[in-house]
Write a protein that holds these residues in place. Structure first.
Motif, PDB file in Angstrom:
ATOM      1  N   GLY A 408       0.838  -1.198   0.000  1.00 54.42           N
ATOM      2  CA  GLY A 408       0.000   0.000   0.000  1.00 54.42           C
ATOM      3  C   GLY A 408       0.866   1.238   0.000  1.00 54.42           C
ATOM      4  O   GLY A 408       2.073   1.179  -0.233  1.00 54.42           O
ATOM      5  N   SER A 409       0.252   2.374   0.268  1.00 56.33           N
ATOM      6  CA  SER A 409       0.981   3.645   0.252  1.00 56.33           C
ATOM      7  C   SER A 409       1.911   3.743   1.456  1.00 56.33           C
ATOM      8  O   SER A 409       1.782   3.002   2.429  1.00 56.33           O
ATOM      9  CB  SER A 409      -0.005   4.813   0.258  1.00 56.33           C
ATOM     10  OG  SER A 409      -0.651   4.901   1.524  1.00 56.33           O
ATOM     11  N   ILE A 410       2.833   4.690   1.402  1.00 61.99           N
ATOM     12  CA  ILE A 410       3.786   4.896   2.490  1.00 61.99           C
ATOM     13  C   ILE A 410       3.044   5.266   3.775  1.00 61.99           C
ATOM     14  O   ILE A 410       3.332   4.746   4.854  1.00 61.99           O
ATOM     15  CB  ILE A 410       4.812   5.994   2.131  1.00 61.99           C
ATOM     16  CG1 ILE A 410       5.560   5.631   0.836  1.00 61.99           C
ATOM     17  CG2 ILE A 410       5.783   6.212   3.286  1.00 61.99           C
ATOM     18  CD1 ILE A 410       6.330   4.340   0.896  1.00 61.99           C
ATOM     19  N   GLY A 411       2.057   6.143   3.652  1.00 62.91           N
ATOM     20  CA  GLY A 411       1.267   6.538   4.818  1.00 62.91           C
ATOM     21  C   GLY A 411       0.511   5.377   5.420  1.00 62.91           C
ATOM     22  O   GLY A 411       0.434   5.233   6.652  1.00 62.91           O
ATOM     23  N   GLN A 412      -0.091   4.543   4.577  1.00 63.85           N
ATOM     24  CA  GLN A 412      -0.808   3.368   5.074  1.00 63.85           C
ATOM     25  C   GLN A 412       0.133   2.399   5.772  1.00 63.85           C
ATOM     26  O   GLN A 412      -0.242   1.767   6.768  1.00 63.85           O
ATOM     27  CB  GLN A 412      -1.516   2.676   3.906  1.00 63.85           C
ATOM     28  CG  GLN A 412      -2.700   3.439   3.348  1.00 63.85           C
ATOM     29  CD  GLN A 412      -3.211   2.836   2.040  1.00 63.85           C
ATOM     30  OE1 GLN A 412      -2.486   2.161   1.323  1.00 63.85           O
ATOM     31  NE2 GLN A 412      -4.474   3.113   1.720  1.00 63.85           N
ATOM     32  N   ALA A 413       1.360   2.272   5.250  1.00 63.11           N
ATOM     33  CA  ALA A 413       2.343   1.372   5.873  1.00 63.11           C
ATOM     34  C   ALA A 413       2.695   1.858   7.274  1.00 63.11           C
ATOM     35  O   ALA A 413       2.797   1.056   8.216  1.00 63.11           O
ATOM     36  CB  ALA A 413       3.598   1.295   5.010  1.00 63.11           C
TER      37      ALA A 413
END
Length: 453
Positions: A408-413
């Motif tokens: 997923g996205s960096i923020g989601q990670a």
């Protein structure tokens, strides 16, 4: 009859000492309780060798459990041999054989000792208790104590159960199919296996994702998690039981055509040091571009790539005279000649300082912004993390199989793992003996739960 009973006692208890037999009975009872708490079949505790393997499985130490059980069996077998063939001090051949058997037993006992510690260290992780328990675990006569305490006291509960892991993996296998993208990379990898000592070893399993065009993706994972195996499966170099689609076209079925759509830059530069930059690109163009392309068009393409990567001023320089950053840019330029849709780079910043690495990754960002997919393996992601769109996290589960722990996205990670830095995420999923937190199974199951219910 006496010999048969002796052999039976060795098989069941290793020795005929009544006290030792009592210890072994308590050990079996403790094993029964631990196996039951962990969701395993408790009657395995009654079967020598199988018992040790099943305890190791519960502890997330299945590979160590195989060795531990095999060594225990071999030690018992040698004890039986020494019992059935009494030692004759007047027989030279018998003396030599006894010496060989003694060496074998001592060696096996040493291996047994080491793997005993590994398995019980896993059980300590399972019950999240103090490592002081290892002092008891290393002695055969005392191993029953921690097993009895962990198995019979309600205070000690396993951090995970076998059925939980199994259910999560079944959800991944049953529902983990990624949607096919007409523009982008679709990965539906069921399994990637290899032969190890005549036995099938699963290297990767149940990895599914869709990566849109124009995305720059970070590939994370600890040592042995399967990052290189994964990228080799994507580019078709080492095929897996998988369907890999690039812009809707099957990579495996159309490999000869699609191989030019994938640019792969390995960690080590594959260039001749005594060639010039210009001749290196010219030779590469002969292989990477169609033979139908006019010579003038080929020259224009080489000049264009040199301009993009800032190699025009050094086009007449020898490769071995280039700086580290220039060599990396030349490696990428060689793959860029055919304008592939997918770029895969294995540690392109290896050996580069922060400034040079930043400059290189900014070039990769421009490639992604032109509509390409860029997948990068790097051990220092946090200094350039702002340039990435997504992150793939591969983790080695308790069976040493590479699994998808996140995509997923960096923020989601950051939200999923509760960590701000990517390097902290790697530490979280690495095994404890590798300096990590040992939470790979937990996050593989969590990802399966979040995405597949």
């Amino acid at each position: 009859m006496k010999t048969f009973l002796d052999v039976l006692l060795i098989l069941l208890f290793d020795y005929t000492n009544p006290a030792y037999i009592a210890f072994r009975c308590l050990y079996a009872l403790g094993s029964w309780s631990v196996l039951k708490k962990s969701g395993n079949r408790p009657w395995y505790a009654l079967i020598p060798w199988v018992r040790e393997y099943q305890l190791a499985r519960c502890a997330g130490r299945e590979p160590e459990g195989r060795v531990f059980s095999l060594v225990s069996f071999l030690i018992t077998l040698l004890l039986i041999v020494t019992k059935l063939f009494p030692f004759d001090p007047d027989n030279m051949a018998m003396i030599q054989l006894a010496g060989v058997i003694l060496v074998c037993i001592v060696t096996l006992m040493l291996v047994h000792f080491i793997y005993n510690i590994k398995v019980f260290a896993g059980l300590i992780e399972l019950y999240q208790t103090s490592k002081v328990w290892l002092v008891l675990c290393i002695f055969d006569e005392l191993r029953f104590i921690p097993l009895m305490v962990w198995g019979l006291r309600k205070k000690y509960q396993p951090a995970w159960k076998l059925e939980d892991i199994k259910a999560a993996m079944e959800r991944l296998a049953a529902h983990g199919s990624a949607s096919v993208l007409s523009e982008g990379l679709t990965i539906n990898l069921k399994e990637r296996t290899a032969k190890e000592f005549f036995k099938k070893k699963v290297l990767l399993k149940d990895i599914h994702m869709s990566i849109p065009s124009g995305h720059m993706v970070l590939l994370l994972g600890g040592s042995g998690a399967g990052k290189t195996t994964f990228v080799n499966a994507i580019n078709g170099y080492e095929k897996a039981d998988a369907q890999i689609l690039l812009n809707g076209t099957d990579m495996y079925r159309n490999y000869k055509k699609m191989m030019y759509e994938v640019g792969f830059v390995p960690q080590s530069e594959m260039m001749r040091g005594k060639d010039t930059v210009s001749s290196t690109l010219s030779d590469t163009a002969k292989f990477r571009l169609s033979k139908d392309i006019p010579r003038q068009t080929r020259k224009e393409r080489i000049a264009e790539v040199e301009e993009i990567f800032g190699l025009k001023p050094v086009e007449n320089s020898l490769v071995n005279k280039l700086s580290g950053g220039q060599k990396k840019r030349l490696s990428i330029s060689m793959e860029m000649l055919s304008s592939p849709s997918l770029f895969i780079l294995d540690e392109p910043d290896s050996g580069l300082d922060g400034v040079m690495a930043r400059e290189l990754f900014e070039q990769l960002r421009k490639i992604a912004d032109s509509g390409k997919i860029v997948i990068v393996i790097t051990h220092t992601p946090d200094r350039v993390i702002d340039l990435f769109d997504d992150v793939i996290v591969l983790a080695k589960d308790s069976t040493r199989t590479g699994r998808l722990a996140f995509y997923g996205s960096i923020g989601q990670a950051r939200e999923f793992f509760g960590k701000e830095k990517m390097e902290e995420i790697v530490k979280t999923i690495n095994r404890k003996e590798e300096g990590g937190d040992g939470l790979a199974d937990e996050y593989v199951m969590k990802y399966a739960e979040v995405h597949y219910g």
